[in-house]
Design a protein around this motif. Structure first.
Motif, short mmCIF file in Angstrom:
data_model
loop_
_atom_site.label_atom_id
_atom_site.label_comp_id
_atom_site.label_asym_id
_atom_site.label_seq_id
_atom_site.Cartn_x
_atom_site.Cartn_y
_atom_site.Cartn_z
N ASP A 166 -5.75 19.69 0.00
CA ASP A 166 -5.71 19.30 1.11
C ASP A 166 -5.10 17.81 1.44
O ASP A 166 -4.29 17.88 2.44
N ARG A 167 -5.84 17.16 0.89
CA ARG A 167 -5.38 15.82 1.42
C ARG A 167 -3.94 15.26 0.72
O ARG A 167 -2.95 14.64 1.25
N ILE A 168 -3.47 15.96 -0.42
CA ILE A 168 -2.03 15.94 -0.77
C ILE A 168 -1.22 16.67 0.05
O ILE A 168 -0.09 15.86 0.23
N ALA A 169 -1.50 17.74 0.60
CA ALA A 169 -0.85 18.50 1.53
C ALA A 169 -0.40 17.66 2.83
O ALA A 169 0.63 17.62 3.42
N ALA A 170 -1.39 17.16 3.15
CA ALA A 170 -1.40 16.32 4.52
C ALA A 170 -0.49 15.08 4.35
O ALA A 170 0.16 14.69 5.19
N LEU A 171 -0.72 14.53 3.34
CA LEU A 171 0.11 13.28 3.04
C LEU A 171 1.57 13.65 2.91
O LEU A 171 2.39 12.79 3.22
N ARG A 172 1.91 14.76 2.00
CA ARG A 172 3.09 15.10 1.93
C ARG A 172 3.78 15.63 3.39
O ARG A 172 4.83 15.05 3.57
N ALA A 173 2.95 16.17 4.21
CA ALA A 173 3.32 16.33 5.67
C ALA A 173 3.60 15.15 6.41
O ALA A 173 4.73 15.08 7.20
N PRO A 212 7.27 2.60 5.47
CA PRO A 212 7.79 3.15 4.35
C PRO A 212 6.79 3.66 3.62
O PRO A 212 5.50 3.70 3.35
N PRO A 213 7.26 5.03 3.15
CA PRO A 213 6.25 6.06 2.40
C PRO A 213 5.96 5.68 0.98
O PRO A 213 5.29 6.72 0.52
N THR A 214 6.26 4.71 0.38
CA THR A 214 5.71 4.43 -0.94
C THR A 214 4.35 4.33 -1.52
O THR A 214 3.92 4.93 -2.21
N ASP A 215 3.58 3.79 -0.38
CA ASP A 215 2.15 3.71 -0.67
C ASP A 215 1.49 5.16 -0.42
O ASP A 215 0.64 5.47 -1.32
N ILE A 216 1.90 6.09 0.52
CA ILE A 216 1.64 7.55 0.56
C ILE A 216 2.08 8.33 -0.58
O ILE A 216 1.10 8.84 -1.15
N MET A 217 3.07 7.93 -1.50
CA MET A 217 3.65 8.68 -2.53
C MET A 217 2.70 7.93 -3.67
O MET A 217 2.32 8.90 -4.37
N MET A 218 2.05 6.60 -3.71
CA MET A 218 1.55 6.40 -4.85
C MET A 218 0.21 6.91 -4.74
O MET A 218 -0.51 7.30 -5.57
N GLU A 219 -0.43 7.23 -3.13
CA GLU A 219 -1.68 7.79 -3.27
C GLU A 219 -1.71 9.48 -3.74
O GLU A 219 -2.73 9.91 -4.41
N ILE A 220 -0.62 10.02 -3.21
CA ILE A 220 -0.34 11.46 -3.93
C ILE A 220 -0.46 11.32 -5.24
O ILE A 220 -0.98 12.26 -5.89
N GLU A 221 0.36 10.48 -5.93
CA GLU A 221 0.46 10.35 -7.49
C GLU A 221 -1.01 10.16 -8.03
O GLU A 221 -1.56 11.05 -8.92
N TRP A 222 -1.83 9.31 -7.28
CA TRP A 222 -3.09 8.99 -7.75
C TRP A 222 -4.00 10.08 -7.61
O TRP A 222 -4.83 10.75 -8.31
N LEU A 223 -3.94 10.89 -6.61
CA LEU A 223 -4.66 12.26 -6.16
C LEU A 223 -4.47 13.18 -7.18
O LEU A 223 -5.37 13.79 -7.81
N GLY A 224 -3.14 13.22 -7.57
CA GLY A 224 -2.92 14.35 -8.71
C GLY A 224 -3.50 14.02 -10.08
O GLY A 224 -3.97 14.87 -10.59
N GLU A 225 -3.44 12.69 -10.32
CA GLU A 225 -4.07 12.14 -11.76
C GLU A 225 -5.52 12.28 -11.36
O GLU A 225 -6.15 12.87 -12.63
N LEU A 226 -6.31 12.15 -10.47
CA LEU A 226 -7.44 12.34 -10.18
C LEU A 226 -8.03 13.78 -10.31
O LEU A 226 -8.95 13.95 -10.85
#
Length: 139
Positions: A90-97, A112-126
Motif C-alpha cells: 500500500d505504501r509503495i502504491a501511494a508513493l507511486r501515485a 524532486p521525486p528522487t527521494d520517493i523513488m529511493m524509498e520505493i526501491e528500499w521498500l521493495g528490498e525490504l
C-alpha cells in the motif's frame, strides 16, 4: 440602456459574486476534508485546478505525505508477515501515485521525486528481505 436593465445587470453581478464566493468556500472545505482524511492525492488536483496554493501550500503537504510511518515502525508492529507485506504494498502504491501527481502538476522542480523513488526501491528490498529492517534505523 434602460434603468431596468442596469438594475438587472447589477443584481446579476451581485448574484454571481455570491455564487463565486460560495463555490470557493465549498472547494476550500472539500480540500480541507481530503487533507484531514490523509487523501492528499485526491486533494492536489483541487488545489492546483482552483488555484488554492496560497491556502494549501503543496510542498509542505507533499513532504508530510512522504514522511509517514517508517519501515522500522511498520515491521516492529505485532502483525502477521502478510499484513506487513500489504502495508508495504500500500505504501509503495501511494508513493507511486504521489510521483505521478508531482509529474502531472509539474512540481518536479519544487519536490524532486528522487527521494520517493529511493524509498520505493528500499521498500521493495525490504519486502524481499524483512531482516533488512533490523540493520536500518529508518527507511
Amino acid at each position: 440602456m434602460r434603468i431596468e436593465e442596469v438594475r438587472l445587470n447589477k443584481a446579476m453581478e451581485e448574484w454571481c459574486c455570491r455564487v463565486e464566493m460560495k463555490e470557493r468556500e465549498v472547494i476550500t472545505g472539500t480540500i480541507r476534508i481530503l487533507i484531514e482524511r490523509k487523501q492528499l492525492i485526491k486533494a492536489v488536483p483541487f488545489i492546483c485546478n482552483f488555484k488554492q496554493n496560497d491556502e494549501f501550500p503543496l510542498v509542505p503537504l507533499l513532504r508530510e505525505y512522504v514522511q509517514k510511518e517508517s519501515c522500522t515502525e511498520i515491521f516492529s508492529k505485532d502483525i502477521s508477515h502478510d499484513e506487513k507485506e500489504k502495508v508495504v504494498d500500500d505504501r509503495i502504491a501511494a508513493l507511486r501515485a504521489l510521483i505521478q501527481c508531482i509529474e502531472d502538476h509539474g512540481f518536479e522542480s519544487h519536490y524532486p521525486p528522487t527521494d520517493i523513488m529511493m524509498e520505493i526501491e528500499w521498500l521493495g528490498e525490504l519486502k524481499e528481505n524483512p531482516n533488512l529492517v533490523l540493520s536500518s534505523v529508518q527507511c
